[in-house]
Write an enzyme that holds these catalytic residues in place. Sequence first.
Site, mmCIF file in Angstrom:
data_model
loop_
_atom_site.group_PDB
_atom_site.id
_atom_site.type_symbol
_atom_site.label_atom_id
_atom_site.label_comp_id
_atom_site.label_asym_id
_atom_site.label_seq_id
_atom_site.Cartn_x
_atom_site.Cartn_y
_atom_site.Cartn_z
ATOM 1 N N ASN A 62 34.174 -13.882 6.254
ATOM 2 C CA ASN A 62 35.519 -13.337 6.460
ATOM 3 C C ASN A 62 35.980 -13.522 7.907
ATOM 4 O O ASN A 62 37.151 -13.814 8.148
ATOM 5 C CB ASN A 62 35.575 -11.845 6.083
ATOM 6 C CG ASN A 62 35.557 -11.633 4.581
ATOM 7 O OD1 ASN A 62 34.862 -10.770 4.079
ATOM 8 N ND2 ASN A 62 36.302 -12.431 3.837
ATOM 9 N N SER B 173 43.949 -16.640 1.993
ATOM 10 C CA SER B 173 43.010 -15.541 2.249
ATOM 11 C C SER B 173 43.748 -14.214 2.172
ATOM 12 O O SER B 173 44.969 -14.149 2.335
ATOM 13 C CB SER B 173 42.374 -15.699 3.629
ATOM 14 O OG SER B 173 43.291 -15.281 4.624
ATOM 15 N N GLY C 127 46.299 -5.042 -6.582
ATOM 16 C CA GLY C 127 46.529 -6.334 -5.933
ATOM 17 C C GLY C 127 45.866 -7.448 -6.730
ATOM 18 O O GLY C 127 45.442 -7.250 -7.885
ATOM 19 N N GLU D 89 43.066 -6.184 7.425
ATOM 20 C CA GLU D 89 41.748 -5.546 7.504
ATOM 21 C C GLU D 89 41.021 -5.961 8.781
ATOM 22 O O GLU D 89 39.793 -5.931 8.830
ATOM 23 C CB GLU D 89 40.931 -5.931 6.272
ATOM 24 C CG GLU D 89 41.565 -5.464 4.970
ATOM 25 C CD GLU D 89 40.716 -5.750 3.749
ATOM 26 O OE1 GLU D 89 40.354 -4.814 3.030
ATOM 27 O OE2 GLU D 89 40.435 -6.948 3.507
ATOM 28 N N ASN E 285 42.997 -21.085 -2.021
ATOM 29 C CA ASN E 285 43.296 -19.658 -1.846
ATOM 30 C C ASN E 285 44.030 -19.386 -0.543
ATOM 31 O O ASN E 285 43.736 -19.976 0.488
ATOM 32 C CB ASN E 285 41.977 -18.868 -1.842
ATOM 33 C CG ASN E 285 42.186 -17.406 -2.193
ATOM 34 O OD1 ASN E 285 43.207 -17.058 -2.773
ATOM 35 N ND2 ASN E 285 41.230 -16.574 -1.855
ATOM 36 N N ASN F 226 39.322 -15.527 7.445
ATOM 37 C CA ASN F 226 40.523 -14.699 7.260
ATOM 38 C C ASN F 226 41.493 -14.700 8.446
ATOM 39 O O ASN F 226 42.685 -15.009 8.263
ATOM 40 C CB ASN F 226 40.133 -13.271 6.876
ATOM 41 C CG ASN F 226 39.479 -13.218 5.507
ATOM 42 O OD1 ASN F 226 38.856 -14.182 5.092
ATOM 43 N ND2 ASN F 226 39.608 -12.118 4.802
ATOM 44 N N GLY G 264 42.143 -6.689 -7.854
ATOM 45 C CA GLY G 264 42.101 -5.645 -8.881
ATOM 46 C C GLY G 264 42.527 -6.209 -10.225
ATOM 47 O O GLY G 264 41.892 -5.967 -11.260
ATOM 48 N N LYS H 241 28.884 -11.587 3.961
ATOM 49 C CA LYS H 241 30.305 -11.704 3.596
ATOM 50 C C LYS H 241 31.170 -11.566 4.844
ATOM 51 O O LYS H 241 32.173 -12.268 5.013
ATOM 52 C CB LYS H 241 30.642 -10.623 2.558
ATOM 53 C CG LYS H 241 32.098 -10.581 2.115
ATOM 54 C CD LYS H 241 32.363 -11.504 0.957
ATOM 55 C CE LYS H 241 33.826 -11.722 0.638
ATOM 56 N NZ LYS H 241 34.432 -10.739 -0.228
HETATM 57 O O1 PAF Z 1 39.344 -12.181 1.885
HETATM 58 C C1 PAF Z 1 39.368 -13.268 1.281
HETATM 59 O O2 PAF Z 1 40.390 -13.921 1.135
HETATM 60 C C2 PAF Z 1 38.068 -13.741 0.641
HETATM 61 O O3 PAF Z 1 37.058 -12.828 0.988
HETATM 62 C C3 PAF Z 1 37.639 -15.147 1.002
HETATM 63 C C4 PAF Z 1 36.213 -15.355 0.520
HETATM 64 C C5 PAF Z 1 37.721 -15.404 2.471
HETATM 65 C C6 PAF Z 1 38.411 -16.186 0.232
HETATM 66 O O4 PAF Z 1 39.757 -16.262 0.542
#
Ligand code: PAF
Length: 328
Positions: free
Chosen positions: A188, A254, A9, A267, A252, A192, A12, A184
């Site tokens: 998340n 997530s 993914g 997840e 990003n 997320n 990776g 973390k």
């Molecule tokens: O899972 C994710 O997408 C990442 O851990 C994070 C830090 C929330 C960034 O998108």
Amino acid sequence: MNVVIIGVGAMGCLFGAFLSPLTPVTLLGRWPEQLAALAQDGLTVVEVDGRSSRHQLWATNNPPAIPPADLALILVKSGQTAQAAQTIQPILKPDGLALTLQNGLGNLEKLTAVLGANRAVLGITAQGATMLEPGKIRHAGHGPTHLAYTPETERRVTAVANLFNQAGLQTELADNVDSLVWAKLAVNCGINPLTALLGVPNGFLTENESAKQIMMAAARETAIVAQSLGITLPYPDAGKRALQVAQATAANHSSMLQDIQRGAPTEIEAICGAVVSNGRKTGIPTPINAELYRMIKLQETGAWKLDIEKTLTSLQPLVSNLNTGGKT
Ligand code: PAF
């Protein structure tokens, strides 16, 4: 150092792109379109500012083709960790290390059960990547990687940290695994599920006031559960930390949003599900994580439709309730 990366993914591939100029790297995965694209054109990494680079990566779906590995980087979804541990068992050298950089709780335990405590280690990374199409990712988040060590693994973890740093992945050692994992996890839980439910990039949670409050409340609720387990997080306010990460990874999508978009299981069990079950053990109520969990479960089956207003309106009362200590 012979490296195998389990998972083809976005993450990776990102780690493969950084490490492969320095050391032999093999990616192992099953996604046929991705394997074909990597074999044909290599990997394109697009940076947030639009610059892009091309990388030749060797990826296979055939474990026996992989040479004995000193380091196995585990970057599959948390639901696939137990299977990944079985897959690398015959590949990992007796003094090799399997390093999980995954989201959620329980991954290290699954690796340890198969490979032994001497060969399973954990890290967290603030690097973020989004899959754009097979063979193409966006490098959407930059930040440090922390690797936890024990007296038995310290020498080998230090060698991994040195390799990562040489490759341009800023990496530090850490001796408190629980603090790292929950740090973390809190981020998340904040980012997320909400980005997946709203169908938005992380940056939206910093711009929309209601979404921002829900994100921060979910992260803080997670920190309270951590505290009830005797775990101190490496920052004073998990809500502010989630906000900083959402800002740093604004572009990003997530990982949970990406899972929902491609119809894959999320997840959520290892993220909000783990918070709810730990809260239950220590008697800490977790209404926000429980509701995010419930909604994502519905979204996975297609029963929760994308509707920003409706989602925010149903979560907002839980935040207000939390802020007033239940006295509304
Ligand atoms: O899972 C994710 O997408 C990442 O851990 C994070 C830090 C929330 C960034 O998108």
